[in-house]
Design an enzyme around this catalytic site. Structure first.
Site, short mmCIF file in Angstrom:
data_model
loop_
_atom_site.label_atom_id
_atom_site.label_comp_id
_atom_site.label_asym_id
_atom_site.label_seq_id
_atom_site.Cartn_x
_atom_site.Cartn_y
_atom_site.Cartn_z
CD GLU A 42 -3.16 0.75 0.50
OE1 GLU A 42 -2.62 1.76 0.00
OE2 GLU A 42 -4.38 0.58 0.50
NE ARG A 131 -5.13 0.00 9.77
CZ ARG A 131 -5.15 0.23 8.46
NH1 ARG A 131 -4.61 1.34 7.95
NH2 ARG A 131 -5.74 -0.60 7.63
CG ASN A 133 -6.24 3.59 5.03
OD1 ASN A 133 -5.56 2.58 5.19
ND2 ASN A 133 -7.08 3.73 4.05
CG ASN A 187 -8.14 4.51 0.78
OD1 ASN A 187 -6.91 4.50 0.77
ND2 ASN A 187 -8.86 3.49 1.20
CG ASP A 240 -7.44 0.82 -1.39
OD1 ASP A 240 -7.06 1.79 -0.73
OD2 ASP A 240 -7.17 -0.35 -1.05
#
Ligand SMILES: *[C@@H]1O[C@H](CO)[C@@H](O)[C@H](O)[C@H]1NC(C)=O
Ligand SMILES: *[C@@H]1O[C@H](CO)[C@@H](O)[C@H](O)[C@H]1NC(C)=O
Ligand SMILES: *[C@@H]1O[C@H](CO)[C@@H](O)[C@H](O)[C@H]1NC(C)=O
Ligand SMILES: *[C@@H]1O[C@H](CO)[C@@H](O)[C@H](O)[C@H]1NC(C)=O
Ligand SMILES: *[C@@H]1O[C@H](CO)[C@@H](O)[C@H](O)[C@H]1NC(C)=O
Ligand SMILES: *[C@@H]1O[C@H](CO)[C@@H](O)[C@H](O)[C@H]1NC(C)=O
Length: 339
Positions: A42, A131, A133, A187, A240
Protein backbone atom coordinates in the site's frame (compact mmCIF):
# COMPACT_ATOMS: atom_id res chain seq x y z
CA UNK A 1 -16.76 -11.23 -12.64
CA UNK A 2 -13.59 -12.68 -11.18
CA UNK A 3 -13.63 -15.29 -13.97
CA UNK A 4 -13.99 -12.55 -16.55
CA UNK A 5 -11.04 -10.67 -15.08
CA UNK A 6 -8.90 -13.79 -14.93
CA UNK A 7 -9.64 -14.71 -18.53
CA UNK A 8 -8.98 -11.13 -19.63
CA UNK A 9 -5.63 -11.25 -17.88
CA UNK A 10 -4.61 -14.61 -19.16
CA UNK A 11 -5.42 -13.57 -22.69
CA UNK A 12 -3.53 -10.28 -22.44
CA UNK A 13 -0.45 -11.95 -20.92
CA UNK A 14 -0.33 -14.77 -23.41
CA UNK A 15 -1.26 -13.05 -26.62
CA UNK A 16 -0.97 -9.35 -25.89
CA UNK A 17 -3.57 -8.66 -28.57
CA UNK A 18 -4.96 -5.14 -28.81
CA UNK A 19 -8.35 -6.55 -29.82
CA UNK A 20 -8.76 -8.76 -26.75
CA UNK A 21 -7.70 -6.06 -24.30
CA UNK A 22 -10.43 -3.72 -23.06
CA UNK A 23 -12.71 -2.52 -25.80
CA UNK A 24 -12.82 0.92 -24.17
CA UNK A 25 -9.48 2.05 -25.55
CA UNK A 26 -7.18 0.41 -28.08
CA UNK A 27 -3.99 0.08 -26.09
CA UNK A 28 -2.04 -2.86 -24.81
CA UNK A 29 -0.75 -2.30 -21.30
CA UNK A 30 2.30 -4.36 -20.39
CA UNK A 31 2.08 -5.71 -16.84
CA UNK A 32 5.21 -6.89 -15.07
CA UNK A 33 5.55 -8.15 -11.49
CA UNK A 34 8.51 -6.24 -9.99
CA UNK A 35 8.50 -7.25 -6.31
CA UNK A 36 7.85 -10.42 -4.33
CA UNK A 37 4.41 -10.70 -2.72
CA UNK A 38 3.79 -9.33 0.78
CA UNK A 39 0.52 -9.35 2.74
CA UNK A 40 -0.78 -5.86 2.01
CA UNK A 41 1.31 -3.59 -0.19
CA UNK A 42 0.00 0.00 0.00
CA UNK A 43 0.78 3.71 0.15
CA UNK A 44 3.38 3.91 -2.66
CA UNK A 45 5.55 6.98 -3.32
CA UNK A 46 8.19 7.61 -5.99
CA UNK A 47 11.48 9.29 -5.03
CA UNK A 48 12.85 10.77 -8.27
CA UNK A 49 16.14 11.72 -6.56
CA UNK A 50 17.00 8.05 -6.01
CA UNK A 51 14.82 6.14 -8.48
CA UNK A 52 13.24 4.39 -5.51
CA UNK A 53 9.64 3.32 -5.09
CA UNK A 54 8.72 3.34 -1.41
CA UNK A 55 5.68 1.33 -0.24
CA UNK A 56 4.48 -0.34 2.94
CA UNK A 57 3.13 -3.62 4.29
CA UNK A 58 0.59 -2.15 6.71
CA UNK A 59 0.17 -4.88 9.30
CA UNK A 60 3.78 -6.08 9.56
CA UNK A 61 4.97 -2.47 10.07
CA UNK A 62 7.39 -2.73 7.16
CA UNK A 63 8.45 0.11 4.88
CA UNK A 64 9.86 -1.22 1.60
CA UNK A 65 12.05 0.27 -1.10
CA UNK A 66 12.10 -1.04 -4.66
CA UNK A 67 15.21 0.18 -6.46
CA UNK A 68 14.55 0.86 -10.13
CA UNK A 69 18.30 0.90 -10.89
CA UNK A 70 18.97 -2.59 -9.54
CA UNK A 71 15.50 -4.19 -9.10
CA UNK A 72 16.47 -4.90 -5.47
CA UNK A 73 14.00 -4.65 -2.59
CA UNK A 74 14.95 -3.59 0.96
CA UNK A 75 12.85 -2.98 4.05
CA UNK A 76 12.83 -1.66 7.60
CA UNK A 77 10.37 -2.65 10.33
CA UNK A 78 8.48 -0.23 12.59
CA UNK A 79 6.39 -1.08 15.65
CA UNK A 80 2.74 -0.90 14.56
CA UNK A 81 0.49 -0.46 11.54
CA UNK A 82 2.35 1.61 8.97
CA UNK A 83 0.90 3.66 6.10
CA UNK A 84 1.49 5.85 4.13
CA UNK A 85 5.16 6.69 3.40
CA UNK A 86 6.12 10.15 2.12
CA UNK A 87 9.57 11.47 1.21
CA UNK A 88 10.94 14.76 2.62
CA UNK A 89 11.78 17.88 0.61
CA UNK A 90 14.97 18.96 2.37
CA UNK A 91 16.37 15.63 3.53
CA UNK A 92 16.42 12.73 1.05
CA UNK A 93 17.13 10.29 3.90
CA UNK A 94 14.10 11.24 6.02
CA UNK A 95 10.73 9.54 5.53
CA UNK A 96 7.44 10.66 7.03
CA UNK A 97 5.15 7.72 7.81
CA UNK A 98 1.79 7.07 9.41
CA UNK A 99 2.24 4.66 12.33
CA UNK A 100 -0.92 3.63 14.23
CA UNK A 101 -2.52 7.08 14.90
CA UNK A 102 0.77 8.96 14.73
CA UNK A 103 2.91 10.74 12.18
CA UNK A 104 6.51 9.65 12.60
CA UNK A 105 9.75 10.87 11.01
CA UNK A 106 12.15 7.99 10.27
CA UNK A 107 15.75 8.23 9.09
CA UNK A 108 16.28 5.75 6.25
CA UNK A 109 18.11 6.06 2.94
CA UNK A 110 16.22 3.15 1.37
CA UNK A 111 19.23 0.84 1.44
CA UNK A 112 21.13 0.73 4.74
CA UNK A 113 20.14 0.41 8.40
CA UNK A 114 17.26 2.41 9.89
CA UNK A 115 18.31 5.54 11.83
CA UNK A 116 16.41 7.57 14.42
CA UNK A 117 12.64 7.82 14.71
CA UNK A 118 10.58 10.65 16.18
CA UNK A 119 6.83 10.94 16.73
CA UNK A 120 5.72 14.31 15.29
CA UNK A 121 2.06 14.21 16.27
CA UNK A 122 -0.71 11.82 17.30
CA UNK A 123 -4.30 12.35 16.16
CA UNK A 124 -7.83 11.10 16.87
CA UNK A 125 -7.53 10.43 20.63
CA UNK A 126 -11.36 10.17 20.57
CA UNK A 127 -11.14 7.12 18.27
CA UNK A 128 -8.51 5.02 20.08
CA UNK A 129 -8.84 1.94 17.85
CA UNK A 130 -8.61 3.90 14.58
CA UNK A 131 -5.37 4.15 12.58
CA UNK A 132 -3.73 6.11 9.81
CA UNK A 133 -4.61 5.03 6.29
CA UNK A 134 -3.74 6.75 3.02
CA UNK A 135 -2.03 10.14 2.83
CA UNK A 136 0.10 12.45 0.70
CA UNK A 137 1.98 15.74 0.78
CA UNK A 138 0.61 18.70 -1.17
CA UNK A 139 2.69 21.08 -3.32
CA UNK A 140 3.61 23.18 -0.26
CA UNK A 141 4.75 20.09 1.67
CA UNK A 142 1.73 20.00 4.00
CA UNK A 143 0.52 16.48 4.85
CA UNK A 144 -3.02 15.33 4.05
CA UNK A 145 -3.23 12.15 6.12
CA UNK A 146 -6.49 10.32 6.82
CA UNK A 147 -7.59 7.62 9.25
CA UNK A 148 -10.07 4.75 9.38
CA UNK A 149 -11.88 2.86 12.14
CA UNK A 150 -10.87 -0.58 13.32
CA UNK A 151 -11.99 -3.63 11.40
CA UNK A 152 -13.33 -6.57 13.43
CA UNK A 153 -10.66 -9.22 13.06
CA UNK A 154 -13.18 -12.07 12.64
CA UNK A 155 -16.00 -10.41 10.67
CA UNK A 156 -14.10 -7.64 8.89
CA UNK A 157 -16.84 -5.19 9.95
CA UNK A 158 -15.62 -1.59 10.11
CA UNK A 159 -16.21 0.62 13.15
CA UNK A 160 -18.15 3.35 11.29
CA UNK A 161 -17.52 7.09 11.18
CA UNK A 162 -14.18 6.84 13.03
CA UNK A 163 -12.13 8.27 10.15
CA UNK A 164 -10.90 11.85 9.71
CA UNK A 165 -8.87 13.58 7.00
CA UNK A 166 -6.27 15.83 8.65
CA UNK A 167 -4.06 18.58 7.26
CA UNK A 168 -0.76 18.52 9.13
CA UNK A 169 1.74 21.35 8.76
CA UNK A 170 4.98 22.29 10.51
CA UNK A 171 2.95 24.92 12.42
CA UNK A 172 0.02 22.78 13.62
CA UNK A 173 1.73 19.62 14.86
CA UNK A 174 0.22 20.09 18.33
CA UNK A 175 -3.29 20.32 16.85
CA UNK A 176 -3.63 19.14 13.22
CA UNK A 177 -6.55 20.62 11.28
CA UNK A 178 -9.61 18.46 10.62
CA UNK A 179 -10.50 18.84 6.93
CA UNK A 180 -13.14 16.13 6.33
CA UNK A 181 -15.06 14.28 9.06
CA UNK A 182 -16.55 11.88 9.65
CA UNK A 183 -15.33 9.43 7.04
CA UNK A 184 -15.21 5.65 7.04
CA UNK A 185 -12.00 4.74 5.17
CA UNK A 186 -9.87 7.72 4.16
CA UNK A 187 -8.24 7.02 0.78
CA UNK A 188 -7.37 8.29 -2.68
CA UNK A 189 -5.87 11.81 -2.74
CA UNK A 190 -4.76 13.59 -5.90
CA UNK A 191 -4.35 17.16 -7.08
CA UNK A 192 -4.85 18.28 -10.70
CA UNK A 193 -2.05 19.89 -12.73
CA UNK A 194 -3.40 23.44 -12.20
CA UNK A 195 -3.31 22.60 -8.46
CA UNK A 196 -6.78 24.05 -7.94
CA UNK A 197 -8.73 20.79 -7.58
CA UNK A 198 -8.37 18.02 -4.99
CA UNK A 199 -9.73 14.48 -5.38
CA UNK A 200 -10.65 12.32 -2.39
CA UNK A 201 -12.05 8.85 -1.72
CA UNK A 202 -13.99 7.56 1.29
CA UNK A 203 -13.83 3.93 0.14
CA UNK A 204 -17.32 2.63 1.13
CA UNK A 205 -18.96 5.64 -0.56
CA UNK A 206 -17.88 4.14 -3.93
CA UNK A 207 -17.30 7.67 -5.21
CA UNK A 208 -14.44 10.04 -5.99
CA UNK A 209 -15.22 13.51 -4.70
CA UNK A 210 -13.73 16.67 -6.22
CA UNK A 211 -13.08 19.76 -4.07
CA UNK A 212 -11.99 23.24 -5.10
CA UNK A 213 -8.48 23.58 -3.74
CA UNK A 214 -6.69 26.75 -2.66
CA UNK A 215 -2.98 26.02 -2.50
CA UNK A 216 -2.04 29.30 -0.78
CA UNK A 217 -4.32 28.72 2.19
CA UNK A 218 -4.39 24.93 1.89
CA UNK A 219 -8.18 24.85 1.95
CA UNK A 220 -10.79 22.66 0.25
CA UNK A 221 -14.38 23.63 -0.57
CA UNK A 222 -17.47 22.89 -2.69
CA UNK A 223 -17.38 19.07 -2.88
CA UNK A 224 -19.07 17.34 -5.81
CA UNK A 225 -19.11 13.69 -6.86
CA UNK A 226 -16.80 13.47 -9.89
CA UNK A 227 -16.75 9.70 -10.46
CA UNK A 228 -19.33 7.20 -9.27
CA UNK A 229 -18.00 3.64 -9.33
CA UNK A 230 -21.59 2.31 -9.14
CA UNK A 231 -22.19 3.65 -12.66
CA UNK A 232 -19.54 1.26 -14.07
CA UNK A 233 -21.85 -1.72 -14.08
CA UNK A 234 -19.30 -4.25 -15.37
CA UNK A 235 -16.86 -3.59 -12.55
CA UNK A 236 -16.72 -4.85 -8.99
CA UNK A 237 -14.74 -3.72 -5.96
CA UNK A 238 -14.27 -0.51 -4.02
CA UNK A 239 -12.08 2.52 -4.81
CA UNK A 240 -8.88 2.44 -2.73
CA UNK A 241 -5.68 4.39 -3.55
CA UNK A 242 -5.54 6.74 -6.51
CA UNK A 243 -3.20 8.82 -8.64
CA UNK A 244 -3.59 11.30 -11.50
CA UNK A 245 -1.87 11.67 -14.89
CA UNK A 246 -0.64 14.71 -16.85
CA UNK A 247 -3.98 14.79 -18.71
CA UNK A 248 -5.78 15.11 -15.34
CA UNK A 249 -7.39 11.69 -15.60
CA UNK A 250 -7.63 9.61 -12.43
CA UNK A 251 -6.18 6.11 -11.98
CA UNK A 252 -8.20 4.37 -9.29
CA UNK A 253 -7.27 1.03 -7.67
CA UNK A 254 -10.28 -1.26 -7.20
CA UNK A 255 -9.98 -3.32 -4.02
CA UNK A 256 -11.91 -6.51 -4.72
CA UNK A 257 -12.20 -5.56 -8.39
CA UNK A 258 -8.98 -7.03 -9.84
CA UNK A 259 -8.18 -3.89 -11.80
CA UNK A 260 -7.00 -0.33 -11.87
CA UNK A 261 -9.25 1.97 -13.87
CA UNK A 262 -8.73 5.27 -15.66
CA UNK A 263 -11.61 7.73 -15.30
CA UNK A 264 -12.19 11.30 -16.46
CA UNK A 265 -13.28 13.37 -13.45
CA UNK A 266 -14.64 16.12 -15.70
CA UNK A 267 -17.24 13.80 -17.27
CA UNK A 268 -17.30 10.89 -14.81
CA UNK A 269 -16.61 8.51 -17.71
CA UNK A 270 -14.65 5.27 -17.56
CA UNK A 271 -11.75 5.48 -20.05
CA UNK A 272 -9.75 2.29 -19.49
CA UNK A 273 -9.67 -0.87 -17.40
CA UNK A 274 -6.34 -2.56 -16.71
CA UNK A 275 -6.89 -6.02 -15.22
CA UNK A 276 -4.23 -7.27 -12.82
CA UNK A 277 -3.44 -10.79 -11.61
CA UNK A 278 -4.59 -9.89 -8.08
CA UNK A 279 -8.13 -9.42 -6.77
CA UNK A 280 -7.38 -6.72 -4.23
CA UNK A 281 -5.68 -3.78 -5.93
CA UNK A 282 -4.72 -1.17 -3.33
CA UNK A 283 -3.01 1.88 -4.85
CA UNK A 284 -0.79 3.28 -7.59
CA UNK A 285 1.83 5.94 -8.29
CA UNK A 286 3.69 7.05 -11.42
CA UNK A 287 7.42 6.41 -11.36
CA UNK A 288 10.47 5.52 -13.40
CA UNK A 289 12.99 8.05 -14.77
CA UNK A 290 10.35 9.34 -17.22
CA UNK A 291 7.37 9.00 -14.84
CA UNK A 292 5.67 6.75 -17.39
CA UNK A 293 5.56 3.55 -15.33
CA UNK A 294 2.41 3.07 -13.27
CA UNK A 295 3.47 1.15 -10.15
CA UNK A 296 0.42 -0.65 -8.79
CA UNK A 297 0.31 -2.18 -5.29
CA UNK A 298 -1.87 -5.19 -4.39
CA UNK A 299 -2.85 -7.25 -1.35
CA UNK A 300 -3.31 -10.92 -0.46
CA UNK A 301 -4.28 -10.42 3.19
CA UNK A 302 -8.00 -11.10 2.66
CA UNK A 303 -7.58 -14.07 0.31
CA UNK A 304 -8.40 -17.63 1.38
CA UNK A 305 -5.69 -20.25 0.82
CA UNK A 306 -7.50 -21.37 -2.36
CA UNK A 307 -7.66 -17.78 -3.61
CA UNK A 308 -3.93 -17.38 -2.89
CA UNK A 309 -3.26 -20.36 -5.20
CA UNK A 310 -5.45 -18.72 -7.83
CA UNK A 311 -3.62 -15.39 -7.48
CA UNK A 312 -0.02 -16.38 -6.63
CA UNK A 313 1.29 -12.89 -7.43
CA UNK A 314 -1.24 -11.08 -5.19
CA UNK A 315 0.58 -8.81 -2.75
CA UNK A 316 3.23 -7.85 -5.32
CA UNK A 317 3.94 -4.49 -6.90
CA UNK A 318 3.30 -4.45 -10.65
CA UNK A 319 4.85 -2.09 -13.19
CA UNK A 320 2.31 -1.18 -15.87
CA UNK A 321 3.65 0.43 -19.04
CA UNK A 322 2.41 1.34 -22.52
CA UNK A 323 -0.38 3.48 -21.08
CA UNK A 324 0.18 6.46 -23.46
CA UNK A 325 0.31 8.97 -20.62
CA UNK A 326 2.53 9.69 -17.60
CA UNK A 327 2.53 11.29 -14.19
CA UNK A 328 3.85 14.41 -12.53
CA UNK A 329 6.52 14.37 -9.79
CA UNK A 330 5.35 13.37 -6.34
CA UNK A 331 5.24 16.24 -3.80
CA UNK A 332 7.57 15.86 -0.83
CA UNK A 333 6.72 16.57 2.79
CA UNK A 334 8.08 19.78 4.31
CA UNK A 335 7.45 19.21 8.01
CA UNK A 336 10.86 18.61 9.59
CA UNK A 337 14.35 18.53 8.07
CA UNK A 338 16.22 16.67 10.79
CA UNK A 339 15.36 14.66 13.88
C1 LIG B 1 19.94 5.44 -9.58
O1 LIG B 1 20.53 6.01 -10.72
C2 LIG B 1 20.36 7.42 -10.83
C3 LIG B 1 20.92 7.86 -12.19
O2 LIG B 1 22.21 7.41 -12.33
C4 LIG B 1 21.07 8.09 -9.67
O3 LIG B 1 20.87 9.49 -9.72
C5 LIG B 1 20.46 7.56 -8.37
O4 LIG B 1 21.14 8.11 -7.25
C6 LIG B 1 20.56 6.04 -8.32
N1 LIG B 1 19.86 5.56 -7.13
C7 LIG B 1 20.49 4.97 -6.12
C8 LIG B 1 19.62 4.52 -4.97
O5 LIG B 1 21.69 4.77 -6.09
C1 LIG C 1 1.02 0.49 17.60
O1 LIG C 1 -0.07 -0.32 18.00
C2 LIG C 1 0.34 -1.64 18.38
C3 LIG C 1 -0.92 -2.43 18.62
O2 LIG C 1 -1.75 -1.79 19.52
C4 LIG C 1 1.22 -1.54 19.61
O3 LIG C 1 1.67 -2.84 19.98
C5 LIG C 1 2.44 -0.68 19.27
O4 LIG C 1 3.22 -0.49 20.42
C6 LIG C 1 1.99 0.68 18.74
N1 LIG C 1 3.17 1.40 18.26
C7 LIG C 1 3.58 2.54 18.78
C8 LIG C 1 4.81 3.15 18.16
O5 LIG C 1 2.99 3.10 19.68
C1 LIG D 1 -16.35 -8.97 16.21
O1 LIG D 1 -17.57 -9.52 15.75
C2 LIG D 1 -17.99 -10.65 16.49
C3 LIG D 1 -19.21 -11.25 15.79
O2 LIG D 1 -20.17 -10.26 15.59
C4 LIG D 1 -18.28 -10.21 17.92
O3 LIG D 1 -18.68 -11.31 18.69
C5 LIG D 1 -17.03 -9.59 18.53
O4 LIG D 1 -17.32 -9.06 19.82
C6 LIG D 1 -16.51 -8.46 17.64
N1 LIG D 1 -15.23 -8.00 18.16
C7 LIG D 1 -14.99 -6.73 18.48
C8 LIG D 1 -13.63 -6.42 18.97
O5 LIG D 1 -15.85 -5.88 18.38
C1 LIG E 1 -20.05 5.04 7.30
O1 LIG E 1 -20.64 3.77 7.19
C2 LIG E 1 -21.86 3.64 7.91
C3 LIG E 1 -22.28 2.19 7.84
O2 LIG E 1 -22.45 1.80 6.52
C4 LIG E 1 -22.88 4.60 7.33
O3 LIG E 1 -24.09 4.52 8.07
C5 LIG E 1 -22.33 6.01 7.41
O4 LIG E 1 -23.23 6.90 6.78
C6 LIG E 1 -20.98 6.10 6.73
N1 LIG E 1 -20.39 7.40 6.96
C7 LIG E 1 -20.09 8.24 5.98
C8 LIG E 1 -19.45 9.51 6.38
O5 LIG E 1 -20.33 7.99 4.81
C1 LIG F 1 -6.83 32.87 1.93
O1 LIG F 1 -6.68 33.45 3.21
C2 LIG F 1 -6.63 34.85 3.19
C3 LIG F 1 -6.31 35.34 4.59
O2 LIG F 1 -7.18 34.74 5.52
C4 LIG F 1 -7.95 35.38 2.67
O3 LIG F 1 -7.92 36.78 2.59
C5 LIG F 1 -8.22 34.82 1.28
O4 LIG F 1 -9.51 35.17 0.84
C6 LIG F 1 -8.13 33.30 1.32
N1 LIG F 1 -8.25 32.78 -0.03
C7 LIG F 1 -9.21 31.95 -0.37
C8 LIG F 1 -9.23 31.51 -1.79
O5 LIG F 1 -10.03 31.55 0.44
C1 LIG G 1 -20.54 -5.40 -19.98
O1 LIG G 1 -20.91 -6.77 -19.87
C2 LIG G 1 -21.93 -7.13 -20.80
C3 LIG G 1 -22.35 -8.55 -20.48
O2 LIG G 1 -21.25 -9.41 -20.34
C4 LIG G 1 -21.40 -6.98 -22.24
O3 LIG G 1 -22.40 -7.30 -23.15
C5 LIG G 1 -20.98 -5.53 -22.43
O4 LIG G 1 -20.35 -5.39 -23.69
C6 LIG G 1 -19.99 -5.09 -21.35
N1 LIG G 1 -19.75 -3.66 -21.48
C7 LIG G 1 -18.54 -3.14 -21.48
C8 LIG G 1 -18.49 -1.66 -21.58
O5 LIG G 1 -17.50 -3.80 -21.37
Amino acid sequence: MIGYIFLGCLVCFVFGSPYIQTNLELSTPIIQQVTYPIDHAEGPSWDARKNILFYVDIHTGRVFSYHYNTSLVHYITLNGNVTPVVTSENNPNLLIVGLNRSVVAVEWDGTNEIGNQRVLTTVSEEFPTSRMNDGKADKEGRLWFGTMGAENTSTGALTPNNGVLYKITKDNLDNPAIEIAPVNISNGLAWNSANDLFYYIDTPSLTIVEYQYDDVNGTISNPRVAVNIRSFTNLTGSPDGMTIDIDDNLWIALYGGGAIIKADPKTGELLQVVALPARDVTSAIWGGPDLDILYVTTSRVSLTSDEKKYYPEAGSVFAVTNLFTKGRPVFNANIVDNI
